[in-house]
Design a protein around this motif. Sequence first.
Motif, PDB file in Angstrom:
ATOM      1  N   VAL A  72      32.632 -74.311  46.258  1.00 27.83           N
ATOM      2  CA  VAL A  72      33.001 -73.422  45.296  1.00 27.83           C
ATOM      3  C   VAL A  72      32.139 -73.673  44.158  1.00 27.83           C
ATOM      4  CG1 VAL A  72      34.372 -72.355  43.559  1.00 27.83           C
ATOM      5  CG2 VAL A  72      35.306 -72.978  45.972  1.00 27.83           C
ATOM      6  N   THR A  73      31.273 -72.918  43.563  1.00 29.06           N
ATOM      7  CA  THR A  73      30.371 -72.748  42.402  1.00 29.06           C
ATOM      8  C   THR A  73      30.873 -71.975  41.149  1.00 29.06           C
ATOM      9  OG1 THR A  73      28.563 -74.079  43.724  1.00 29.06           O
ATOM     10  CG2 THR A  73      27.963 -72.940  41.708  1.00 29.06           C
ATOM     11  N   ILE A  74      31.089 -72.204  40.140  1.00 29.56           N
ATOM     12  CA  ILE A  74      31.480 -71.306  39.020  1.00 29.56           C
ATOM     13  C   ILE A  74      30.503 -71.535  38.073  1.00 29.56           C
ATOM     14  CG2 ILE A  74      33.231 -70.715  37.320  1.00 29.56           C
ATOM     15  CD1 ILE A  74      35.440 -72.046  39.340  1.00 29.56           C
ATOM     16  N   THR A  75      29.714 -70.329  37.552  1.00 26.82           N
ATOM     17  CA  THR A  75      28.893 -70.638  36.538  1.00 26.82           C
ATOM     18  C   THR A  75      29.002 -69.584  35.564  1.00 26.82           C
ATOM     19  OG1 THR A  75      27.640 -68.997  37.614  1.00 26.82           O
ATOM     20  CG2 THR A  75      27.137 -71.279  38.050  1.00 26.82           C
ATOM     21  N   ASP A  76      28.519 -69.683  34.182  1.00 27.60           N
ATOM     22  CA  ASP A  76      28.709 -68.884  33.123  1.00 27.60           C
ATOM     23  C   ASP A  76      27.464 -69.013  31.939  1.00 27.60           C
ATOM     24  OD1 ASP A  76      29.730 -66.986  31.377  1.00 27.60           O
ATOM     25  OD2 ASP A  76      31.477 -68.287  31.052  1.00 27.60           O
ATOM     26  N   VAL A  77      27.501 -68.357  31.126  1.00 28.33           N
ATOM     27  CA  VAL A  77      26.458 -68.429  29.990  1.00 28.33           C
ATOM     28  C   VAL A  77      26.419 -69.701  29.458  1.00 28.33           C
ATOM     29  CG1 VAL A  77      26.338 -65.851  29.846  1.00 28.33           C
ATOM     30  CG2 VAL A  77      27.805 -67.458  28.225  1.00 28.33           C
ATOM     31  N   GLY A  78      25.309 -70.327  28.939  1.00 31.12           N
ATOM     32  CA  GLY A  78      25.389 -71.463  28.110  1.00 31.12           C
ATOM     33  C   GLY A  78      25.057 -72.777  29.083  1.00 31.12           C
ATOM     34  N   GLY A  79      24.734 -72.620  30.162  1.00 28.26           N
ATOM     35  CA  GLY A  79      24.676 -73.541  31.164  1.00 28.26           C
ATOM     36  C   GLY A  79      25.960 -74.365  31.551  1.00 28.26           C
TER      37      GLY A  79
ATOM     38  N   GLU B  82      27.550 -80.440  30.985  1.00 28.85           N
ATOM     39  CA  GLU B  82      28.058 -80.820  29.472  1.00 28.85           C
ATOM     40  C   GLU B  82      28.685 -79.560  29.024  1.00 28.85           C
ATOM     41  OE1 GLU B  82      26.188 -83.088  25.609  1.00 28.85           O
ATOM     42  OE2 GLU B  82      24.834 -82.620  27.338  1.00 28.85           O
ATOM     43  N   ALA B  83      28.222 -78.253  29.408  1.00 27.21           N
ATOM     44  CA  ALA B  83      28.830 -77.071  28.540  1.00 27.21           C
ATOM     45  C   ALA B  83      30.116 -76.929  29.185  1.00 27.21           C
ATOM     46  CB  ALA B  83      27.832 -76.025  28.983  1.00 27.21           C
ATOM     47  N   VAL B  84      30.797 -77.412  30.071  1.00 23.02           N
ATOM     48  CA  VAL B  84      32.025 -77.368  30.362  1.00 23.02           C
ATOM     49  C   VAL B  84      33.051 -78.128  29.250  1.00 23.02           C
ATOM     50  CG1 VAL B  84      33.974 -77.578  32.037  1.00 23.02           C
ATOM     51  CG2 VAL B  84      31.515 -77.050  32.742  1.00 23.02           C
ATOM     52  N   LYS B  85      33.614 -77.513  28.702  1.00 24.79           N
ATOM     53  CA  LYS B  85      34.662 -78.115  27.551  1.00 24.79           C
ATOM     54  C   LYS B  85      36.041 -78.733  28.158  1.00 24.79           C
ATOM     55  CE  LYS B  85      31.645 -76.917  24.435  1.00 24.79           C
ATOM     56  NZ  LYS B  85      30.547 -77.940  24.169  1.00 24.79           N
ATOM     57  N   ALA B  86      36.446 -79.419  27.522  1.00 20.46           N
ATOM     58  CA  ALA B  86      37.649 -80.111  27.764  1.00 20.46           C
ATOM     59  C   ALA B  86      38.830 -78.879  27.809  1.00 20.46           C
ATOM     60  CB  ALA B  86      38.212 -81.254  27.061  1.00 20.46           C
ATOM     61  N   GLY B  87      39.791 -79.107  28.912  1.00 18.58           N
ATOM     62  CA  GLY B  87      40.716 -78.148  28.710  1.00 18.58           C
ATOM     63  C   GLY B  87      41.170 -77.607  30.298  1.00 18.58           C
ATOM     64  N   PRO B  88      42.214 -76.890  30.472  1.00 16.25           N
ATOM     65  CA  PRO B  88      42.698 -76.370  31.740  1.00 16.25           C
ATOM     66  C   PRO B  88      42.044 -75.276  32.373  1.00 16.25           C
ATOM     67  CG  PRO B  88      44.161 -75.229  29.934  1.00 16.25           C
ATOM     68  CD  PRO B  88      43.024 -76.373  29.329  1.00 16.25           C
TER      69      PRO B  88
ATOM     70  N   SER C 210      16.603 -83.782  40.097  1.00 11.66           N
ATOM     71  CA  SER C 210      15.449 -83.256  38.994  1.00 11.66           C
ATOM     72  C   SER C 210      16.138 -82.856  37.744  1.00 11.66           C
ATOM     73  CB  SER C 210      14.740 -82.301  39.509  1.00 11.66           C
ATOM     74  OG  SER C 210      13.943 -82.856  40.616  1.00 11.66           O
ATOM     75  N   GLU C 211      17.316 -82.064  38.025  1.00 12.60           N
ATOM     76  CA  GLU C 211      18.224 -81.617  36.861  1.00 12.60           C
ATOM     77  C   GLU C 211      18.823 -82.778  36.096  1.00 12.60           C
ATOM     78  OE1 GLU C 211      21.832 -78.574  36.060  1.00 12.60           O
ATOM     79  OE2 GLU C 211      21.179 -78.752  38.017  1.00 12.60           O
ATOM     80  N   THR C 212      19.392 -83.872  36.861  1.00 16.78           N
ATOM     81  CA  THR C 212      20.080 -85.054  36.124  1.00 16.78           C
ATOM     82  C   THR C 212      19.100 -85.682  35.467  1.00 16.78           C
ATOM     83  OG1 THR C 212      21.511 -85.204  37.971  1.00 16.78           O
ATOM     84  CG2 THR C 212      21.341 -86.889  36.671  1.00 16.78           C
ATOM     85  N   ARG C 213      17.605 -85.867  36.141  1.00 15.61           N
ATOM     86  CA  ARG C 213      16.732 -86.590  35.211  1.00 15.61           C
ATOM     87  C   ARG C 213      16.215 -85.918  34.083  1.00 15.61           C
ATOM     88  NH1 ARG C 213      12.191 -89.097  38.982  1.00 15.61           N
ATOM     89  NH2 ARG C 213      11.644 -90.196  37.045  1.00 15.61           N
ATOM     90  N   SER C 214      16.056 -84.546  34.253  1.00 12.61           N
ATOM     91  CA  SER C 214      15.715 -83.719  33.128  1.00 12.61           C
ATOM     92  C   SER C 214      16.794 -83.855  31.927  1.00 12.61           C
ATOM     93  CB  SER C 214      15.582 -82.291  33.538  1.00 12.61           C
ATOM     94  OG  SER C 214      15.155 -81.517  32.440  1.00 12.61           O
TER      95      SER C 214
END
Length: 467
Positions: free
Chosen positions: A301-308, A156-162, A392-396
């Motif tokens: 590929v897994t890309i992560t950042d702050v704020g989930g 959900e923390a991934v905002k719409a955009g390019p 588990s993450e999805t159910r959480s």
Amino acid sequence: MKINNNISAVITNQQLLRTEDNLAAAMERLSSGFKINHSKDDPSGMAISNKMRAQIDGLSQASQNASDGSSVLETADGALNEVHSMLQRMRELAVQAANDTNSQTDKESIQAEIENLKSEIDRISSTTEFNTKQLLDGSVGARCYADKVSRVQTTEAVKAGPYEFDITSPSEQATLSLSIPGTITTNGTVDINGAKAELKEGMTYNEVFAALRNAAEIGEAYLKTDNNGNFTGNINTTAFGSDAYLKITVSDSGLAAQLGLSADQNDQGADAGIKLYDSKDTTVSSQFSPTATASMDGNRVTITDVGGFKMSMLLDTSEADPSKSVSGRISMEVTDIGPMDLQIGSNEGQQMKVIINPTDTKNLYIDDMDVTTVNGAQRAIAQADEAIAYISETRSSLGAYTNRLDYAVKSLDQTNENMESAISRLKDVDMALEMTEYTRYNVLSQAATSALSQANELPQMALQLLG
């Protein structure tokens, strides 16, 4: 004394009419229960009360919407509970298959149950619905459009955009060259990642191919063929990345020579190189922040950042060389299309977005779980652990949404109660006070009627002067 114009009667009649109007208004208020029945009763009060009524009706429906949303989430959570149970069973089977007391036939029997469990997980993912709306197949997830990748998942923390990044070097499978003669002239054993193929003198090309093919399958590799099914001379691992090893050992040097191999050969795959572009780079259109990081696991590929912030995907294989992943620029467009919008307020824009990522075996990365291969059972344990963590993450997340909706319902109901109280003070009639007014005007009406009767008698007195 005048008979043409009875001023006393006119004055009394006017007072009677006013009293009757007030009496009628009092009776209307008493019968309707409202002190504002027409805009003329209180123009500003009528305008205010109508706006408040719209809010009250909206709050009531918003509360119902939130309750319906809770029902949707509970339906999804109930289905995922069963997926959770099946993943636990698959992990148990993987642990069982990892024990070397099992024969290859035993592992195949275990794999048969795993395949059935995978089919059931896919069925639940594709058929779980609420009011014909699919819940677990990705329909309620954020829609992402991109070339050269698949299985895209976002939080959900991934905002719409390019979003853009470069695959600077592709991920690769481990590869070794291998030739198959028309006839084998020497006995020996070919070990492919621990899986053995017994080759005997006199075996034909097809027999050797079948033996090597079967051993390669158990050894997590495959004999590469062209579109016509002809062997191209290479053997590749099925996996991509630096964890993909290919080791071939031949027991007899003469046999190794016939196969075009040395006695002991090995190769290792390679992870892809990746470069992210952030929003400060004016040469691209990307919303990655400067703190975003990427990791590679084979061609995943897994890309992560702050704020989930988390985004994962699988690189497609190259059309020119399927033993490598794609390379070059990867452009993605994340949209706000897809998430379920729950209208939990009475006004425009008061919505809550719900994202449920797909939960089929592909997006759980267990579609290739196979305990019959040399390292398959150990890998299956890790795959099951990752899938369990994902569910588990999805159910959480579903639980957090549900709790929020429960609080929203309580808040909406409390606000609705307060609004009803406010509009009641504004619009509802005070029955005791209005009854007093009604009694007053009723008495005045009777008095005015009696006075009018007497006023109408005054012209009769003029007849006495004529007589």
